[in-house]
Design a protein around this motif. Sequence first.
Motif, PDB file in Angstrom:
ATOM      1  N   ARG A  33       0.501  -1.258  -0.139  1.00 54.17           N
ATOM      2  CA  ARG A  33       0.168  -0.437   0.093  1.00 54.17           C
ATOM      3  C   ARG A  33       1.156   1.064   0.225  1.00 54.17           C
ATOM      4  NH1 ARG A  33      -3.323   1.369   4.283  1.00 54.17           N
ATOM      5  NH2 ARG A  33      -2.530   0.078   5.557  1.00 54.17           N
ATOM      6  N   THR A 158      -7.521  -2.899   1.439  1.00 53.76           N
ATOM      7  CA  THR A 158      -8.260  -2.526   3.090  1.00 53.76           C
ATOM      8  C   THR A 158      -7.330  -1.856   2.888  1.00 53.76           C
ATOM      9  OG1 THR A 158      -7.515  -3.708   5.011  1.00 53.76           O
ATOM     10  CG2 THR A 158      -6.702  -4.226   3.795  1.00 53.76           C
ATOM     11  N   ASP A 159      -7.277  -0.888   4.503  1.00 53.43           N
ATOM     12  CA  ASP A 159      -6.403   0.753   4.965  1.00 53.43           C
ATOM     13  C   ASP A 159      -6.262   0.331   6.158  1.00 53.43           C
ATOM     14  OD1 ASP A 159      -7.079   1.784   1.789  1.00 53.43           O
ATOM     15  OD2 ASP A 159      -8.588   2.435   2.303  1.00 53.43           O
ATOM     16  N   SER A 160      -6.107  -1.071   6.202  1.00 53.39           N
ATOM     17  CA  SER A 160      -5.988  -1.332   7.532  1.00 53.39           C
ATOM     18  C   SER A 160      -4.734  -2.062   7.783  1.00 53.39           C
ATOM     19  CB  SER A 160      -6.266  -2.342   8.623  1.00 53.39           C
ATOM     20  OG  SER A 160      -6.592  -3.293   7.685  1.00 53.39           O
ATOM     21  N   GLY A 161      -3.670  -1.999   8.875  1.00 54.35           N
ATOM     22  CA  GLY A 161      -1.840  -2.677   9.020  1.00 54.35           C
ATOM     23  C   GLY A 161      -1.278  -1.906   8.321  1.00 54.35           C
ATOM     24  N   SER A 162       0.215  -2.389   8.467  1.00 52.29           N
ATOM     25  CA  SER A 162       1.271  -1.817   7.896  1.00 52.29           C
ATOM     26  C   SER A 162       1.415  -1.656   6.185  1.00 52.29           C
ATOM     27  CB  SER A 162       2.545  -2.492   8.193  1.00 52.29           C
ATOM     28  OG  SER A 162       3.539  -1.983   7.577  1.00 52.29           O
ATOM     29  N   ASP A 165       3.598  -3.868   4.468  1.00 50.41           N
ATOM     30  CA  ASP A 165       2.586  -5.571   3.854  1.00 50.41           C
ATOM     31  C   ASP A 165       2.860  -5.810   2.954  1.00 50.41           C
ATOM     32  OD1 ASP A 165       2.871  -5.825   6.429  1.00 50.41           O
ATOM     33  OD2 ASP A 165       0.959  -5.481   7.315  1.00 50.41           O
TER      34      ASP A 165
END
Length: 263
Positions: A33, A158-162, A165
């Motif tokens: 991302r 998804t806009d979550s996580g590192s 990643d």
Amino acid sequence: MLSRTLITAAAHASSLHIQPSTSIISLTSPFTRGSLRILQSAIIEHATNYKTPAIPGEVNAAVLVPLCNVDGVPGVLLELRGGKLRSHAGEVSFPGGRVDPADVSFLAAALRETQEEVGLDNGQIDILGQFGPPERSLMGLRVWPYVGFVYPSGSHRTDSGSLDDPLPSISLSSLTISQDEVATIFHLPLSAFTSPARVRPDKFRAASPYWAIDVSDLVEGFDGANDPLGHPVVGGGKEGRLEVWGLTGWYMSLLMKILKVYT
């Protein structure tokens, strides 16, 4: 008499350099991302340097440059056009085609053609932007290029996580190609654009320098003369090689300039 533009381009025919160390994203680590955000910002900045409005009555086409991870390797999804097509038969190309009256936008046309040709649903594609300027094809169509990242079927953005990643990889075998239009599809790693064994200097429209890319060994079933379906490869490239060249090669070189891989 040659125009000043053509003279300048000819004088600087050897001024296109490959400098992978200056790339704004990794050419070997999978897309993340974070790297897509960097690329999207660069595309937006690039777009401010040109303004090419659509011309009423002009025939337009739109293509998608589908970035993707395959087995954790970042690259571009490309297709080898069917050998029996009336135009650009046997050439490496992006998915895309003519803009129809029913298309609400050029981007909509690129996405529709992508779904028809390689079976990618719109929900699998994260559009990063449009670059250019749009050039005319040899058939006289003004071709508008868009860049998008492709997710596997069933995978969701998804806009979550590192931000670092790795994004999920697609499986080429999961794609459904149009047998009437596409002979096969393949993945071209970003690292190929800096490989001395693959790149060849060429001139777009015999004037502007760019790099053509040899992909002969990446297309399963290509035997040096015919596509995987046994049809002659008419636009294969130089000396029997299968290359990313012409308008497709020009747009890829332009994208590499945006990435600061080519200077």
